[in-house]
Design a protein around this motif. Sequence first.
Motif, PDB file in Angstrom:
ATOM      1  N   ASN A  17       0.856  -1.191   0.000  1.00  0.00           N
ATOM      2  CA  ASN A  17       0.000   0.000   0.000  1.00  0.00           C
ATOM      3  C   ASN A  17       0.889   1.238   0.000  1.00  0.00           C
ATOM      4  O   ASN A  17       1.249   1.754   1.060  1.00  0.00           O
ATOM      5  CB  ASN A  17      -0.920  -0.001   1.220  1.00  0.00           C
ATOM      6  CG  ASN A  17      -2.043   1.005   1.098  1.00  0.00           C
ATOM      7  OD1 ASN A  17      -1.883   2.058   0.505  1.00  0.00           O
ATOM      8  ND2 ASN A  17      -3.199   0.674   1.667  1.00  0.00           N
ATOM      9  N   ALA A  18       1.232   1.697  -1.186  1.00  0.00           N
ATOM     10  CA  ALA A  18       2.165   2.822  -1.318  1.00  0.00           C
ATOM     11  C   ALA A  18       1.583   4.107  -0.744  1.00  0.00           C
ATOM     12  O   ALA A  18       2.302   4.919  -0.158  1.00  0.00           O
ATOM     13  CB  ALA A  18       2.536   3.022  -2.786  1.00  0.00           C
ATOM     14  N   TYR A  19       0.279   4.289  -0.908  1.00  0.00           N
ATOM     15  CA  TYR A  19      -0.334   5.533  -0.423  1.00  0.00           C
ATOM     16  C   TYR A  19      -0.302   5.610   1.099  1.00  0.00           C
ATOM     17  O   TYR A  19      -0.121   6.696   1.668  1.00  0.00           O
ATOM     18  CB  TYR A  19      -1.772   5.635  -0.930  1.00  0.00           C
ATOM     19  CG  TYR A  19      -1.871   5.482  -2.428  1.00  0.00           C
ATOM     20  CD1 TYR A  19      -1.143   6.308  -3.276  1.00  0.00           C
ATOM     21  CD2 TYR A  19      -2.673   4.503  -3.007  1.00  0.00           C
ATOM     22  CE1 TYR A  19      -1.217   6.174  -4.654  1.00  0.00           C
ATOM     23  CE2 TYR A  19      -2.758   4.358  -4.379  1.00  0.00           C
ATOM     24  CZ  TYR A  19      -2.024   5.189  -5.202  1.00  0.00           C
ATOM     25  OH  TYR A  19      -2.094   5.047  -6.558  1.00  0.00           O
ATOM     26  N   ALA A  20      -0.475   4.471   1.771  1.00  0.00           N
ATOM     27  CA  ALA A  20      -0.393   4.457   3.232  1.00  0.00           C
ATOM     28  C   ALA A  20       1.015   4.814   3.694  1.00  0.00           C
ATOM     29  O   ALA A  20       1.183   5.525   4.696  1.00  0.00           O
ATOM     30  CB  ALA A  20      -0.793   3.078   3.768  1.00  0.00           C
ATOM     31  N   VAL A  21       2.025   4.346   2.970  1.00  0.00           N
ATOM     32  CA  VAL A  21       3.415   4.640   3.346  1.00  0.00           C
ATOM     33  C   VAL A  21       3.699   6.129   3.219  1.00  0.00           C
ATOM     34  O   VAL A  21       4.272   6.754   4.128  1.00  0.00           O
ATOM     35  CB  VAL A  21       4.387   3.829   2.471  1.00  0.00           C
ATOM     36  CG1 VAL A  21       5.830   4.206   2.793  1.00  0.00           C
ATOM     37  CG2 VAL A  21       4.178   2.340   2.679  1.00  0.00           C
ATOM     38  N   VAL A  22       3.302   6.729   2.102  1.00  0.00           N
ATOM     39  CA  VAL A  22       3.513   8.162   1.911  1.00  0.00           C
ATOM     40  C   VAL A  22       2.781   8.953   2.989  1.00  0.00           C
ATOM     41  O   VAL A  22       3.333   9.898   3.579  1.00  0.00           O
ATOM     42  CB  VAL A  22       3.026   8.591   0.510  1.00  0.00           C
ATOM     43  CG1 VAL A  22       3.101  10.112   0.364  1.00  0.00           C
ATOM     44  CG2 VAL A  22       3.871   7.922  -0.574  1.00  0.00           C
ATOM     45  N   LEU A  23       1.539   8.553   3.269  1.00  0.00           N
ATOM     46  CA  LEU A  23       0.745   9.260   4.273  1.00  0.00           C
ATOM     47  C   LEU A  23       1.366   9.142   5.660  1.00  0.00           C
ATOM     48  O   LEU A  23       1.494  10.143   6.388  1.00  0.00           O
ATOM     49  CB  LEU A  23      -0.680   8.695   4.272  1.00  0.00           C
ATOM     50  CG  LEU A  23      -1.702   9.391   5.168  1.00  0.00           C
ATOM     51  CD1 LEU A  23      -1.865  10.846   4.759  1.00  0.00           C
ATOM     52  CD2 LEU A  23      -3.042   8.669   5.104  1.00  0.00           C
ATOM     53  N   HIS A  74      -1.544  -1.057 -10.497  1.00  0.00           N
ATOM     54  CA  HIS A  74      -0.465  -0.555  -9.646  1.00  0.00           C
ATOM     55  C   HIS A  74       0.832  -1.355  -9.776  1.00  0.00           C
ATOM     56  O   HIS A  74       1.731  -1.207  -8.940  1.00  0.00           O
ATOM     57  CB  HIS A  74      -0.925  -0.552  -8.180  1.00  0.00           C
ATOM     58  CG  HIS A  74      -1.863   0.573  -7.864  1.00  0.00           C
ATOM     59  ND1 HIS A  74      -3.156   0.602  -8.308  1.00  0.00           N
ATOM     60  CD2 HIS A  74      -1.678   1.724  -7.154  1.00  0.00           C
ATOM     61  CE1 HIS A  74      -3.736   1.714  -7.883  1.00  0.00           C
ATOM     62  NE2 HIS A  74      -2.864   2.411  -7.189  1.00  0.00           N
ATOM     63  N   THR A  75       0.932  -2.169 -10.809  1.00  0.00           N
ATOM     64  CA  THR A  75       2.155  -2.948 -11.004  1.00  0.00           C
ATOM     65  C   THR A  75       3.369  -2.045 -11.227  1.00  0.00           C
ATOM     66  O   THR A  75       4.487  -2.388 -10.841  1.00  0.00           O
ATOM     67  CB  THR A  75       1.984  -3.903 -12.194  1.00  0.00           C
ATOM     68  OG1 THR A  75       0.875  -4.787 -11.938  1.00  0.00           O
ATOM     69  CG2 THR A  75       3.232  -4.744 -12.411  1.00  0.00           C
ATOM     70  N   VAL A  76       3.151  -0.909 -11.831  1.00  0.00           N
ATOM     71  CA  VAL A  76       4.235   0.062 -12.038  1.00  0.00           C
ATOM     72  C   VAL A  76       4.270   1.084 -10.903  1.00  0.00           C
ATOM     73  O   VAL A  76       5.355   1.490 -10.447  1.00  0.00           O
ATOM     74  CB  VAL A  76       4.073   0.774 -13.393  1.00  0.00           C
ATOM     75  CG1 VAL A  76       5.115   1.876 -13.559  1.00  0.00           C
ATOM     76  CG2 VAL A  76       4.169  -0.222 -14.540  1.00  0.00           C
ATOM     77  N   ILE A  77       3.094   1.490 -10.423  1.00  0.00           N
ATOM     78  CA  ILE A  77       3.012   2.580  -9.442  1.00  0.00           C
ATOM     79  C   ILE A  77       3.694   2.200  -8.131  1.00  0.00           C
ATOM     80  O   ILE A  77       4.472   2.986  -7.570  1.00  0.00           O
ATOM     81  CB  ILE A  77       1.545   2.960  -9.190  1.00  0.00           C
ATOM     82  CG1 ILE A  77       0.924   3.513 -10.478  1.00  0.00           C
ATOM     83  CG2 ILE A  77       1.431   3.977  -8.055  1.00  0.00           C
ATOM     84  CD1 ILE A  77      -0.560   3.795 -10.370  1.00  0.00           C
TER      85      ILE A  77
END
Length: 217
Positions: A17-23, A74-77
């Motif tokens: 979960n990339a968005y959770a990490v950034v947040l 989200h394979t690239v994101i």
Amino acid sequence: MSVLPLVFTSGWASGINAYAVVLLLGIFGRTGLTDEVPASLQRTDVLIVAAVLFLCEAVADKVPYVDSIWDALHTVIRPLAGAVIGALLAGQSGSLSDIAAGAVGGSTALASHFVKAGTRMAINTSPEPFTNVGMSLAEDLGVAGIVTFAMFNPQVAAMIAAVLLALGLATLVFLWARIRRFLRRRAQRREERHLAAEARESAGTAGSTGIGPAPPR
């Protein structure tokens, strides 16, 4: 090399979960919990976008088959996010080159993304939706817990992330038969939709040219 454990942990978490990490990193930096987070991740606009996308993922990630579509998108994101976060963390600390940190974060994120996506494919072979919800909640809580723990003890957090990644890859091999079943079903549905579209197109063409079944005598 002091930032390497945090880069590895954030990369593993970004693959889930990339968005959770950034947040989370942005909030930790804004609240002064750590000085390892670069200012670019603490910006208000970045936090708002990350929060909105996190809410979108929180919903999509719990719906059978929708979660697999979301994973495919989200394979690239996710690997890119892991690489960028790793490079930013390295640039902030100056203890590791940006290129090396990006490679570690990106490759770790790619590996954990494949574990997440493959596991969801296997789960989607089951007709009930409750496993998806439970798995999604476990992933969200796991990412939040380990990233938070990494702020206080990055070395131990990195070891936990490495163990979870290894277990995930082993589970992926074990579930390969179910993943292949999911891929076959998806290919079959795609073929059925294609044939149905061709049938509708043929029917429309026949109607427009006035060609139809012969009238009864």
